[in-house]
Design a protein around this motif. Structure first.
Motif, PDB file in Angstrom:
ATOM      1  N   ALA A   1       2.874  -8.373  -4.824  1.00 45.73           N
ATOM      2  CA  ALA A   1       2.336  -7.019  -4.883  1.00 45.73           C
ATOM      3  C   ALA A   1       2.532  -6.509  -6.305  1.00 45.73           C
ATOM      4  CB  ALA A   1       3.038  -6.117  -3.875  1.00 45.73           C
ATOM      5  N   PRO A   2       1.485  -6.535  -7.139  1.00 50.15           N
ATOM      6  CA  PRO A   2       1.617  -6.106  -8.536  1.00 50.15           C
ATOM      7  C   PRO A   2       2.066  -4.647  -8.640  1.00 50.15           C
ATOM      8  CG  PRO A   2      -0.403  -7.345  -8.196  1.00 50.15           C
ATOM      9  CD  PRO A   2       0.153  -7.066  -6.833  1.00 50.15           C
ATOM     10  N   ILE A   3       2.821  -4.358  -9.685  1.00 54.29           N
ATOM     11  CA  ILE A   3       3.349  -3.008  -9.875  1.00 54.29           C
ATOM     12  C   ILE A   3       2.776  -2.369 -11.151  1.00 54.29           C
ATOM     13  CG2 ILE A   3       5.414  -1.578 -10.033  1.00 54.29           C
ATOM     14  CD1 ILE A   3       6.993  -3.909  -8.791  1.00 54.29           C
ATOM     15  N   TYR A   4       2.986  -3.012 -12.303  1.00 53.69           N
ATOM     16  CA  TYR A   4       2.452  -2.434 -13.541  1.00 53.69           C
ATOM     17  C   TYR A   4       2.328  -3.507 -14.614  1.00 53.69           C
ATOM     18  CZ  TYR A   4       7.262  -2.407 -15.428  1.00 53.69           C
ATOM     19  OH  TYR A   4       8.508  -2.768 -15.873  1.00 53.69           O
ATOM     20  N   HIS A   5       1.529  -3.184 -15.619  1.00 54.18           N
ATOM     21  CA  HIS A   5       1.386  -4.019 -16.802  1.00 54.18           C
ATOM     22  C   HIS A   5       2.130  -3.336 -17.942  1.00 54.18           C
ATOM     23  CE1 HIS A   5      -1.552  -6.072 -14.420  1.00 54.18           C
ATOM     24  NE2 HIS A   5      -2.345  -5.024 -14.385  1.00 54.18           N
ATOM     25  N   ARG A   6       2.920  -4.118 -18.658  1.00 54.56           N
ATOM     26  CA  ARG A   6       3.805  -3.557 -19.677  1.00 54.56           C
ATOM     27  C   ARG A   6       3.030  -2.750 -20.718  1.00 54.56           C
ATOM     28  NH1 ARG A   6       8.704  -3.822 -21.403  1.00 54.56           N
ATOM     29  NH2 ARG A   6       9.344  -5.572 -20.095  1.00 54.56           N
TER      30      ARG A   6
ATOM     31  N   LEU B   1       0.801  -1.225   0.000  1.00 53.87           N
ATOM     32  CA  LEU B   1       0.000   0.000   0.000  1.00 53.87           C
ATOM     33  C   LEU B   1       0.835   1.276   0.000  1.00 53.87           C
ATOM     34  CD1 LEU B   1      -2.840  -0.909   2.542  1.00 53.87           C
ATOM     35  CD2 LEU B   1      -2.822  -1.157   0.049  1.00 53.87           C
ATOM     36  N   ALA B   2       2.160   1.125  -0.081  1.00 59.22           N
ATOM     37  CA  ALA B   2       3.049   2.284   0.087  1.00 59.22           C
ATOM     38  C   ALA B   2       3.532   2.881  -1.222  1.00 59.22           C
ATOM     39  CB  ALA B   2       4.242   1.902   0.955  1.00 59.22           C
ATOM     40  N   TYR B   3       3.094   2.370  -2.370  1.00 57.64           N
ATOM     41  CA  TYR B   3       3.551   2.950  -3.636  1.00 57.64           C
ATOM     42  C   TYR B   3       2.376   3.171  -4.586  1.00 57.64           C
ATOM     43  CZ  TYR B   3       3.469  -1.996  -5.099  1.00 57.64           C
ATOM     44  OH  TYR B   3       3.107  -3.292  -5.346  1.00 57.64           O
ATOM     45  N   ASP B   4       2.502   4.229  -5.378  1.00 60.69           N
ATOM     46  CA  ASP B   4       1.446   4.654  -6.298  1.00 60.69           C
ATOM     47  C   ASP B   4       1.749   4.113  -7.692  1.00 60.69           C
ATOM     48  OD1 ASP B   4      -0.356   5.972  -7.943  1.00 60.69           O
ATOM     49  OD2 ASP B   4      -0.176   7.886  -6.891  1.00 60.69           O
ATOM     50  N   THR B   5       1.044   3.067  -8.089  1.00 62.22           N
ATOM     51  CA  THR B   5       1.335   2.430  -9.370  1.00 62.22           C
ATOM     52  C   THR B   5       1.017   3.342 -10.550  1.00 62.22           C
ATOM     53  OG1 THR B   5      -0.856   1.376  -9.536  1.00 62.22           O
ATOM     54  CG2 THR B   5       0.858   0.164  -8.353  1.00 62.22           C
ATOM     55  N   SER B   6      -0.010   4.165 -10.426  1.00 63.29           N
ATOM     56  CA  SER B   6      -0.363   5.077 -11.524  1.00 63.29           C
ATOM     57  C   SER B   6       0.717   6.132 -11.741  1.00 63.29           C
ATOM     58  CB  SER B   6      -1.711   5.753 -11.252  1.00 63.29           C
ATOM     59  OG  SER B   6      -2.752   4.814 -11.236  1.00 63.29           O
ATOM     60  N   SER B   7       1.272   6.637 -10.642  1.00 63.78           N
ATOM     61  CA  SER B   7       2.339   7.626 -10.751  1.00 63.78           C
ATOM     62  C   SER B   7       3.560   7.027 -11.442  1.00 63.78           C
ATOM     63  CB  SER B   7       2.718   8.143  -9.364  1.00 63.78           C
ATOM     64  OG  SER B   7       3.779   9.061  -9.445  1.00 63.78           O
ATOM     65  N   LEU B   8       3.874   5.786 -11.104  1.00 60.45           N
ATOM     66  CA  LEU B   8       4.992   5.107 -11.758  1.00 60.45           C
ATOM     67  C   LEU B   8       4.763   5.031 -13.263  1.00 60.45           C
ATOM     68  CD1 LEU B   8       7.552   3.270 -11.772  1.00 60.45           C
ATOM     69  CD2 LEU B   8       5.985   1.341 -11.457  1.00 60.45           C
TER      70      LEU B   8
ATOM     71  N   PHE C   1      -6.045  -3.272  -4.543  1.00 63.17           N
ATOM     72  CA  PHE C   1      -5.288  -2.401  -3.641  1.00 63.17           C
ATOM     73  C   PHE C   1      -5.040  -1.069  -4.336  1.00 63.17           C
ATOM     74  CE2 PHE C   1      -2.089  -4.146  -6.349  1.00 63.17           C
ATOM     75  CZ  PHE C   1      -1.086  -3.191  -6.439  1.00 63.17           C
ATOM     76  N   LYS C   2      -4.736  -0.071  -3.566  1.00 69.00           N
ATOM     77  CA  LYS C   2      -4.274   1.220  -4.082  1.00 69.00           C
ATOM     78  C   LYS C   2      -3.471   1.904  -2.994  1.00 69.00           C
ATOM     79  CE  LYS C   2      -8.519   3.714  -2.834  1.00 69.00           C
ATOM     80  NZ  LYS C   2      -9.633   4.563  -3.360  1.00 69.00           N
ATOM     81  N   VAL C   3      -2.655   2.871  -3.379  1.00 69.57           N
ATOM     82  CA  VAL C   3      -1.765   3.528  -2.431  1.00 69.57           C
ATOM     83  C   VAL C   3      -2.569   4.155  -1.292  1.00 69.57           C
ATOM     84  CG1 VAL C   3      -1.761   5.687  -3.759  1.00 69.57           C
ATOM     85  CG2 VAL C   3       0.144   5.150  -2.184  1.00 69.57           C
ATOM     86  N   ASP C   4      -2.119   3.927  -0.079  1.00 63.72           N
ATOM     87  CA  ASP C   4      -2.775   4.467   1.113  1.00 63.72           C
ATOM     88  C   ASP C   4      -1.701   4.572   2.207  1.00 63.72           C
ATOM     89  OD1 ASP C   4      -4.203   4.938   3.475  1.00 63.72           O
ATOM     90  OD2 ASP C   4      -5.941   3.786   2.794  1.00 63.72           O
TER      91      ASP C   4
ATOM     92  N   LYS D   1       0.480   0.446 -17.637  1.00 68.12           N
ATOM     93  CA  LYS D   1      -0.689   0.716 -16.804  1.00 68.12           C
ATOM     94  C   LYS D   1      -0.374   0.311 -15.371  1.00 68.12           C
ATOM     95  CE  LYS D   1      -5.175   1.582 -16.216  1.00 68.12           C
ATOM     96  NZ  LYS D   1      -5.800   2.899 -16.496  1.00 68.12           N
ATOM     97  N   GLY D   2      -0.619   1.216 -14.427  1.00 66.29           N
ATOM     98  CA  GLY D   2      -0.423   0.885 -13.032  1.00 66.29           C
ATOM     99  C   GLY D   2      -1.321  -0.274 -12.637  1.00 66.29           C
ATOM    100  N   ALA D   3      -0.750  -1.268 -11.972  1.00 66.72           N
ATOM    101  CA  ALA D   3      -1.495  -2.486 -11.654  1.00 66.72           C
ATOM    102  C   ALA D   3      -2.381  -2.281 -10.429  1.00 66.72           C
ATOM    103  CB  ALA D   3      -0.538  -3.645 -11.417  1.00 66.72           C
ATOM    104  N   VAL D   4      -3.546  -2.919 -10.463  1.00 67.12           N
ATOM    105  CA  VAL D   4      -4.441  -2.975  -9.300  1.00 67.12           C
ATOM    106  C   VAL D   4      -4.762  -4.434  -8.967  1.00 67.12           C
ATOM    107  CG1 VAL D   4      -5.450  -0.710  -9.700  1.00 67.12           C
ATOM    108  CG2 VAL D   4      -6.487  -2.721 -10.788  1.00 67.12           C
ATOM    109  N   GLY D   5      -4.104  -5.355  -9.661  1.00 65.00           N
ATOM    110  CA  GLY D   5      -4.257  -6.787  -9.455  1.00 65.00           C
ATOM    111  C   GLY D   5      -3.206  -7.499 -10.279  1.00 65.00           C
ATOM    112  N   MET D   6      -3.121  -8.813 -10.142  1.00 59.60           N
ATOM    113  CA  MET D   6      -2.135  -9.563 -10.907  1.00 59.60           C
ATOM    114  C   MET D   6      -2.549  -9.699 -12.365  1.00 59.60           C
ATOM    115  SD  MET D   6       0.731 -11.099 -11.053  1.00 59.60           S
ATOM    116  CE  MET D   6       1.096 -10.993  -9.309  1.00 59.60           C
TER     117      MET D   6
END
Length: 552
Positions: free
Chosen positions: A517-522, A331-338, A374-377, A348-353
């Motif tokens: 903990a998913p991060i992003y989709h290529r 929950l400590a990183y913002d996948t969309s910002s990445l 999940f999302k950053v919180d 695309k920032g991941a919200v699941g596997m």
């Protein structure tokens, strides 16, 4: 992709980061080009311009032998000079190709394929059901199959595992050529995505007499391969490129509008971009540094690939063995910002596997059915961290293991910064070669690492069954509940119930147990010439289709 369950995924991804990730344009049809005019008729229309597509790849073309090819560049070539029972259409759905249809038994275990009339290899030899049986058995046979993809058949076809291990005979494998036009396949369990599997080049037919006549030389040059797809290969140099020309004997030649495709090997992205600007290429992949200056270009577009990059936690390692520590990190990183500010390439920032667009229940995608897991919180992340520290009795020191490519290093640096900002912790980064990273993960000598998985087929199972093998590379995950969900999904004949089981499994993996903990989709950022229509990109399996391309 799988290859001894993870290695192929890596080679697939590292190579497909390359360039032949095409574009999901749905091109209209045009008439086939004229073959010529009467030169004595001064009023005759000039000959139609040749339909030629110019593309490139960033690495050498390794293999023309489907029994040993395992990289995406080779698969792209094989997919366009070959064909299986089914082919993916512009919407990534399997449609009849060499098969004119299939009958599936009520228990969904027996598939009876009927081949089209008049199918021919490029040497004029008829294509028969026996060609499929020979090829599939060769793919399962350890003596002839060298691509690491035998599992894609042995996991599903009855008798396949026994035959591959030498404990069974070919006669006991569930593949029967009843006659020249009828292929019967017996599956171990219901497999809703089996038709999608048959679109992969490993499922293409092979002519036994021709293959054996070439011996060790099979697939080494254009003359040592037979073709049954939209194109034939006329030139091939692994280091410099290839030329494909329209296959006049292809069953659907009337709907192939390109006369030729030139595929060049260009290793430097800047060189490729210059060639595109000079009009020598019809498509170019953009680096992150080129995106901002090109995103307002009418030729610019972005695509998503079925490949998920994620944090893999080692559940037996100090610190991350605690689920609250893992939840805090997730929950400590913002996948969309990445995706938007660092990668900038359509990721695309991941919200699941499971990635967006992957099939779900036929009406909604899997991601739409599941929603965000999940999302950053930052506030909640700190609460979990404090609880984890209390349970451990100490503040853990964490090291993130990563491979030494530039994109992964950028992602690791971003995560390090997010962990510092949102949790107030310092996470060390341990950068290794890909080989060294894999060895450390295989030997359970890591806390958590960045890794990735690319889909073999369009179904959530291609991701979720990975964590039922309990290996160190998959975090030493042991969960009876998870294993039962996967096993039940594999045997469930009701599609709705099966999908629900997979939704439960992803939630358990990502949200409850936080094994990953998913991060992003290529993503892919590209420029493509406006006169090119119908260049189709598939986010899994054989990546690019030249068959449907028309140049205006």
């Amino acid at each position: 992709m799988k290859k001894n369950k993870w290695l192929a995924s890596l080679s697939f991804i590292l190579i497909l980061t390359v360039v032949l990730t095409g574009c999901n344009f749905s091109g209209g049809n045009t008439n086939s080009p004229s073959t010529g005019t009467d030169t004595n008729d001064t009023n005759a229309a000039p000959p139609a311009a040749a339909q030629t597509l110019n593309v490139y790849v960033e690495n050498e073309m390794k293999d023309l032998n489907q029994l040993s090819a395992s990289d995406d560049i080779s698969w792209t070539i094989l997919n366009n000079v070959g064909e299986g029972l089914y082919r993916l259409d512009k919407d990534n759905n399997p449609v009849e190709a060499l098969a004119q249809g299939v009958s599936i038994s009520d228990d969904k275990l027996t598939y009876t394929f009927t081949l089209r009339d008049g199918l021919k290899w490029s040497n004029g030899t008829p294509i028969t059901a026996a060609d499929f049986k020979y090829a599939w058995l060769a793919e399962m046979n350890a003596e002839t199959s060298k691509n690491g993809y035998a599992f894609i058949m042995t996991d599903y076809i009855t008798g396949g595992e026994e035959y591959a291990s030498g404990k069974g005979s070919a006669d006991q494998v569930g593949i029967q050529a009843k006659d020249d036009k009828t292929l019967v396949v017996q599956l171990k369990k219901p497999t809703p995505y089996f038709l999608r599997l048959t679109t992969m080049s490993v499922f293409f037919p092979l002519n036994e007499e021709f293959v054996k006549s070439k011996g060790a030389g099979y697939g080494l040059d254009p003359q040592s391969v037979l073709y049954q797809g939209p194109f034939v290969l006329t030139k091939f140099d692994p280091a410099s490129g290839a030329t494909l020309e329209k296959n006049k004997d292809y069953w659907d030649a009337a709907n192939v509008h390109l006369d030729s495709v030139n595929v060049r090997v260009i290793k430097e992205q800047s060189t490729a971009l210059n060639a595109y600007k000079a009009g020598d290429l019809d498509r170019v992949l953009l680096s992150a540094t080129d995106v901002d200056s090109n995103k307002d270009n009418a030729e610019f577009s972005q695509l998503i690939n079925f490949r998920t990059t994620y944090l893999q936690f080692n559940l037996k390692a100090d610190g991350v063995s605690n689920v609250n520590i893992r939840k805090a990190l997730e929950l400590a990183y913002d996948t969309s910002s990445l995706a938007d500010n660092v990668l900038k390439n359509g990721a695309k920032g991941a919200v699941g596997m499971v990635p967006e667009m992957m099939s779900g229940d036929g009406e909604k995608t899997f991601r739409e059915l599941q929603g965000d897991l999940f999302k950053v919180d930052a506030a909640q992340a700190k609460t979990y961290w404090e609880q984890g520290v209390k349970e451990l009795g100490k503040t853990p020191k964490l090291t993130l293991l990563v491979a030494d490519d530039s994109e992964t290093r950028d992602v690791a640096t971003f995560l390090q910064s997010e962990f510092k900002t949102n949790l107030g912790i310092d996470v060390a980064i341990d950068t290794k070669t890909v080989k060294a990273r894999n060895e450390l993960m295989d030997n359970s000598n890591y806390q958590f690492g960045i890794t990735a998985w690319g889909a073999d087929y369009d179904d959530a199972m291609t991701y979720l069954d990975l964590w039922s093998n309990h290996s160190p590379y998959r975090g030493n995950y042991e969960s009876k509940q998870y294993d039962e969900l996967i096993a039940s999904a594999k045997s469930e004949t009701d599609d709705k119930k099966r999908t629900d089981l997979l939704l439960q499994a992803e939630k358990l993996l990502v949200q409850t147990d936080v094994v990953t903990a998913p991060i992003y989709h290529r993503g892919v950022a590209q420029l493509i010439k406006p006169d090119v229509e119908g260049l189709i990109y598939h986010p899994y399996a054989n990546p690019v289709e030249f068959k449907y391309v028309t140049k205006k």
